[in-house]
Design a protein around this motif. Structure first.
Motif, PDB file in Angstrom:
ATOM      1  N   THR A  22      -0.375   1.922  -2.897  1.00 61.83           N
ATOM      2  CA  THR A  22      -0.769   2.534  -4.361  1.00 61.83           C
ATOM      3  C   THR A  22       0.483   2.532  -5.272  1.00 61.83           C
ATOM      4  OG1 THR A  22      -2.071   4.046  -2.844  1.00 61.83           O
ATOM      5  CG2 THR A  22      -1.562   4.692  -5.111  1.00 61.83           C
ATOM      6  N   PRO A  23       0.018   1.957  -6.334  1.00 59.15           N
ATOM      7  CA  PRO A  23       0.781   1.972  -7.562  1.00 59.15           C
ATOM      8  C   PRO A  23       1.447   3.186  -7.983  1.00 59.15           C
ATOM      9  CG  PRO A  23      -1.076   0.636  -8.137  1.00 59.15           C
ATOM     10  CD  PRO A  23      -1.540   1.519  -6.731  1.00 59.15           C
ATOM     11  N   ASP A  24       2.925   3.201  -8.365  1.00 63.33           N
ATOM     12  CA  ASP A  24       3.373   4.450  -8.806  1.00 63.33           C
ATOM     13  C   ASP A  24       2.908   5.037 -10.047  1.00 63.33           C
ATOM     14  OD1 ASP A  24       5.432   4.328  -6.661  1.00 63.33           O
ATOM     15  OD2 ASP A  24       6.531   2.948  -8.079  1.00 63.33           O
ATOM     16  N   LEU A  25       2.104   4.307 -10.834  1.00 61.53           N
ATOM     17  CA  LEU A  25       1.631   4.624 -12.024  1.00 61.53           C
ATOM     18  C   LEU A  25       0.173   4.012 -12.187  1.00 61.53           C
ATOM     19  CD1 LEU A  25       4.321   4.865 -14.656  1.00 61.53           C
ATOM     20  CD2 LEU A  25       3.510   6.692 -13.494  1.00 61.53           C
ATOM     21  N   PRO A  26      -0.847   4.327 -11.567  1.00 56.80           N
ATOM     22  CA  PRO A  26      -2.162   3.803 -11.525  1.00 56.80           C
ATOM     23  C   PRO A  26      -2.777   3.773 -13.151  1.00 56.80           C
ATOM     24  CG  PRO A  26      -2.125   5.428  -9.944  1.00 56.80           C
ATOM     25  CD  PRO A  26      -0.993   5.565 -10.682  1.00 56.80           C
ATOM     26  N   THR A  27      -3.299   2.488 -13.281  1.00 59.17           N
ATOM     27  CA  THR A  27      -3.794   2.241 -14.439  1.00 59.17           C
ATOM     28  C   THR A  27      -5.514   2.117 -14.462  1.00 59.17           C
ATOM     29  OG1 THR A  27      -3.451  -0.109 -14.353  1.00 59.17           O
ATOM     30  CG2 THR A  27      -1.740   1.296 -15.701  1.00 59.17           C
ATOM     31  N   ALA A  28      -6.092   2.094 -15.540  1.00 63.43           N
ATOM     32  CA  ALA A  28      -7.516   2.074 -15.411  1.00 63.43           C
ATOM     33  C   ALA A  28      -7.844   0.912 -14.776  1.00 63.43           C
ATOM     34  CB  ALA A  28      -7.997   2.448 -16.610  1.00 63.43           C
ATOM     35  N   ARG A  29      -7.579  -0.341 -15.455  1.00 70.01           N
ATOM     36  CA  ARG A  29      -7.769  -1.791 -15.240  1.00 70.01           C
ATOM     37  C   ARG A  29      -6.826  -2.341 -14.463  1.00 70.01           C
ATOM     38  NH1 ARG A  29     -10.577  -4.012 -20.294  1.00 70.01           N
ATOM     39  NH2 ARG A  29     -11.148  -5.712 -18.673  1.00 70.01           N
ATOM     40  N   ARG A  30      -7.178  -2.891 -13.215  1.00 74.15           N
ATOM     41  CA  ARG A  30      -5.953  -3.801 -12.543  1.00 74.15           C
ATOM     42  C   ARG A  30      -6.940  -4.785 -11.707  1.00 74.15           C
ATOM     43  NH1 ARG A  30      -0.802  -1.339 -11.576  1.00 74.15           N
ATOM     44  NH2 ARG A  30      -0.481  -2.710  -9.873  1.00 74.15           N
ATOM     45  N   ARG A  31      -6.682  -5.987 -12.191  1.00 73.35           N
ATOM     46  CA  ARG A  31      -7.275  -7.121 -11.560  1.00 73.35           C
ATOM     47  C   ARG A  31      -7.223  -7.565 -10.084  1.00 73.35           C
ATOM     48  NH1 ARG A  31      -6.565 -11.978 -15.896  1.00 73.35           N
ATOM     49  NH2 ARG A  31      -4.545 -10.994 -16.090  1.00 73.35           N
ATOM     50  N   THR A  32      -5.858  -6.923  -9.536  1.00 77.59           N
ATOM     51  CA  THR A  32      -5.457  -7.174  -8.248  1.00 77.59           C
ATOM     52  C   THR A  32      -5.366  -5.848  -7.667  1.00 77.59           C
ATOM     53  OG1 THR A  32      -3.353  -7.371  -8.800  1.00 77.59           O
ATOM     54  CG2 THR A  32      -4.410  -9.452  -8.855  1.00 77.59           C
ATOM     55  N   PRO A  33      -5.682  -5.653  -6.168  1.00 77.49           N
ATOM     56  CA  PRO A  33      -5.396  -4.603  -5.551  1.00 77.49           C
ATOM     57  C   PRO A  33      -3.908  -4.139  -5.348  1.00 77.49           C
ATOM     58  CG  PRO A  33      -6.096  -6.065  -4.020  1.00 77.49           C
ATOM     59  CD  PRO A  33      -6.237  -6.560  -5.344  1.00 77.49           C
ATOM     60  N   GLY A  34      -3.630  -2.884  -5.058  1.00 76.79           N
ATOM     61  CA  GLY A  34      -2.164  -2.487  -4.487  1.00 76.79           C
ATOM     62  C   GLY A  34      -1.350  -2.875  -5.801  1.00 76.79           C
ATOM     63  N   LEU A  35      -0.138  -3.251  -5.341  1.00 79.15           N
ATOM     64  CA  LEU A  35       1.011  -3.337  -6.203  1.00 79.15           C
ATOM     65  C   LEU A  35       1.150  -4.937  -6.617  1.00 79.15           C
ATOM     66  CD1 LEU A  35       4.224  -1.503  -4.272  1.00 79.15           C
ATOM     67  CD2 LEU A  35       2.681  -0.710  -6.103  1.00 79.15           C
ATOM     68  N   ARG A  36       1.473  -4.906  -7.747  1.00 79.70           N
ATOM     69  CA  ARG A  36       1.693  -6.379  -8.182  1.00 79.70           C
ATOM     70  C   ARG A  36       2.929  -6.982  -7.608  1.00 79.70           C
ATOM     71  NH1 ARG A  36       0.357  -3.756 -13.284  1.00 79.70           N
ATOM     72  NH2 ARG A  36      -1.754  -4.486 -14.110  1.00 79.70           N
ATOM     73  N   ARG A  37       3.118  -8.089  -7.679  1.00 81.04           N
ATOM     74  CA  ARG A  37       4.492  -8.740  -7.037  1.00 81.04           C
ATOM     75  C   ARG A  37       5.741  -7.896  -7.797  1.00 81.04           C
ATOM     76  NH1 ARG A  37       2.855 -14.903  -6.749  1.00 81.04           N
ATOM     77  NH2 ARG A  37       1.775 -14.808  -4.493  1.00 81.04           N
ATOM     78  N   GLU A  38       5.596  -7.966  -9.231  1.00 78.22           N
ATOM     79  CA  GLU A  38       6.646  -7.446 -10.007  1.00 78.22           C
ATOM     80  C   GLU A  38       7.146  -6.028  -9.642  1.00 78.22           C
ATOM     81  OE1 GLU A  38       4.191  -8.956 -11.156  1.00 78.22           O
ATOM     82  OE2 GLU A  38       4.801 -10.876 -11.843  1.00 78.22           O
ATOM     83  N   GLU A  39       5.824  -5.157  -9.202  1.00 75.40           N
ATOM     84  CA  GLU A  39       6.067  -3.934  -8.958  1.00 75.40           C
ATOM     85  C   GLU A  39       6.888  -3.714  -7.659  1.00 75.40           C
ATOM     86  OE1 GLU A  39       2.471  -1.680 -11.164  1.00 75.40           O
ATOM     87  OE2 GLU A  39       1.963  -2.744  -9.207  1.00 75.40           O
ATOM     88  N   LEU A  40       6.382  -4.532  -6.494  1.00 74.97           N
ATOM     89  CA  LEU A  40       7.215  -4.756  -5.166  1.00 74.97           C
ATOM     90  C   LEU A  40       8.672  -4.909  -5.431  1.00 74.97           C
ATOM     91  CD1 LEU A  40       7.093  -4.310  -1.897  1.00 74.97           C
ATOM     92  CD2 LEU A  40       6.330  -6.708  -2.007  1.00 74.97           C
ATOM     93  N   ALA A  41       8.847  -6.156  -6.159  1.00 75.55           N
ATOM     94  CA  ALA A  41      10.334  -6.528  -6.445  1.00 75.55           C
ATOM     95  C   ALA A  41      10.947  -5.500  -7.013  1.00 75.55           C
ATOM     96  CB  ALA A  41      10.322  -7.680  -7.259  1.00 75.55           C
ATOM     97  N   ALA A  42      10.573  -4.616  -8.062  1.00 71.92           N
ATOM     98  CA  ALA A  42      11.287  -3.447  -8.579  1.00 71.92           C
ATOM     99  C   ALA A  42      11.525  -2.380  -7.649  1.00 71.92           C
ATOM    100  CB  ALA A  42      10.367  -2.838  -9.791  1.00 71.92           C
ATOM    101  N   ARG A  43      10.600  -2.123  -6.739  1.00 76.94           N
ATOM    102  CA  ARG A  43      10.823  -0.986  -5.503  1.00 76.94           C
ATOM    103  C   ARG A  43      11.896  -1.255  -4.631  1.00 76.94           C
ATOM    104  NH1 ARG A  43       5.366   1.436  -3.024  1.00 76.94           N
ATOM    105  NH2 ARG A  43       4.303   2.674  -4.894  1.00 76.94           N
ATOM    106  N   ALA A  44      11.913  -2.857  -4.149  1.00 81.91           N
ATOM    107  CA  ALA A  44      12.933  -3.251  -3.409  1.00 81.91           C
ATOM    108  C   ALA A  44      14.237  -3.435  -4.015  1.00 81.91           C
ATOM    109  CB  ALA A  44      12.212  -4.370  -2.465  1.00 81.91           C
ATOM    110  N   GLY A  45      14.348  -3.732  -5.314  1.00 85.35           N
ATOM    111  CA  GLY A  45      15.584  -4.186  -5.889  1.00 85.35           C
ATOM    112  C   GLY A  45      15.882  -5.619  -5.811  1.00 85.35           C
ATOM    113  N   ILE A  46      14.836  -6.353  -5.742  1.00 83.12           N
ATOM    114  CA  ILE A  46      14.889  -7.735  -5.554  1.00 83.12           C
ATOM    115  C   ILE A  46      14.159  -8.584  -6.857  1.00 83.12           C
ATOM    116  CG2 ILE A  46      14.953  -7.722  -3.098  1.00 83.12           C
ATOM    117  CD1 ILE A  46      12.326  -8.598  -2.942  1.00 83.12           C
ATOM    118  N   GLY A  47      14.413  -9.863  -7.084  1.00 83.08           N
ATOM    119  CA  GLY A  47      13.805 -10.875  -8.166  1.00 83.08           C
ATOM    120  C   GLY A  47      12.561 -10.913  -7.885  1.00 83.08           C
TER     121      GLY A  47
END
Length: 258
Positions: A22-47
């Motif tokens: 589940t995204p940290d800040l859900p938005t009204a419209r998301r074309r893909t389920p769950g986290l985006r790659r950029e969001e996962l990368a930010a959570r994990a502290g990787i590129g």
């Protein structure tokens, strides 16, 4: 080095779990389920690019620390985390310290006691942690007296082993190559290094064979013995691993007429 199939499975595994978060800040419209790659990368502290390459199955180097952060960001269960590190071909830096031989699984003790033929359990250093009377009669003096009843020390340093095992040199060489396969998974255990260094000092033949770097999978098959009371006897050897502790082994010898 990881195979192409391992890299593909690793990428699929990470993507599947990323899409289930589940995204940290859900938005009204998301074309893909769950986290985006950029969001996962930010959570994990990787590129983000590096994260994308892993999901695409590219041949990139993944450090244990980066995998640790990914496992935490993906909120993996212990089993899922172990699978992640296995696919990546890395050791989990947070894995629990190896247990002592006395912590052998209860199921292993129970099975050994129920088997009529020679049967014994080995821990990750190939110390016998349990055995039945049939095994004791076959392998005396290995399974007599005080511990730790190490199989390698018995085979390479005891005259009784040379007398019991026909074609001792080839059998001992094969045994050590099988142990090296387990040794590669026990490099974080200082007892493993102490065992090898001690045996190299005690047995010149052990030292010679160890330096050959041979590695083979443990296989069953026909095993002959020259017992001091029973003469030449033959068994079929079978090796099983308890589900709850795969670093332990149950070894059973079934009488054979071959």
């Amino acid at each position: 080095m990881r195979s192409e199939e391992q890299r593909r499975l690793l990428g699929q595994f990470i993507r599947s779990h990323r899409e289930g978060l589940t995204p940290d800040l859900p938005t009204a419209r998301r074309r893909t389920p769950g986290l985006r790659r950029e969001e996962l990368a930010a959570r994990a502290g990787i590129g983000a690019t590096w994260c994308a390459w892993i999901e695409q199955g590219r041949d990139v180097s993944v450090s244990p620390e980066a995998l640790r952060r990914l496992a935490m960001a993906l909120a993996l269960t212990p089993a899922e985390r172990a699978y992640l590190f296995e696919l990546a071909g890395r050791r989990d830096p947070d894995a629990p310290a190896p247990s002592a031989a006395a912590d052998a699984p209860e199921a292993l003790h129970a099975m050994v006691g129920l088997i009529a033929h020679p049967a014994y359990g080995l821990d990750r250093l190939w110390n016998a942690c349990c055995w039945n009377e049939a095994a004791r009669q076959l392998f005396a003096p290995w399974l007599e007296g005080d511990g730790p009843h190490n199989l390698l020390r018995y085979v390479f340093t005891q005259d009784a082993a040379r007398a019991l095992i026909p074609d001792w040199e080839n059998r001992a060489t094969r045994l050590l190559a099988e142990f090296r396969a387990d040794y590669g998974r026990a490099l974080d255990d200082p007892r493993a290094l102490a065992l090898v260094e001690g045996l190299k000092a005690e047995s010149p033949f052990f030292a010679e064979v160890w330096d050959r770097q041979a590695v083979v999978a443990r296989e069953g098959g026909l095993r002959g013995f020259v017992h001091p009371a029973q003469g030449l006897i033959a068994y079929r050897q079978h090796t099983l691993h308890p589900t709850e502790r795969s670093d332990y082994k149950l070894v059973v010898l079934v009488p054979s007429e071959e």
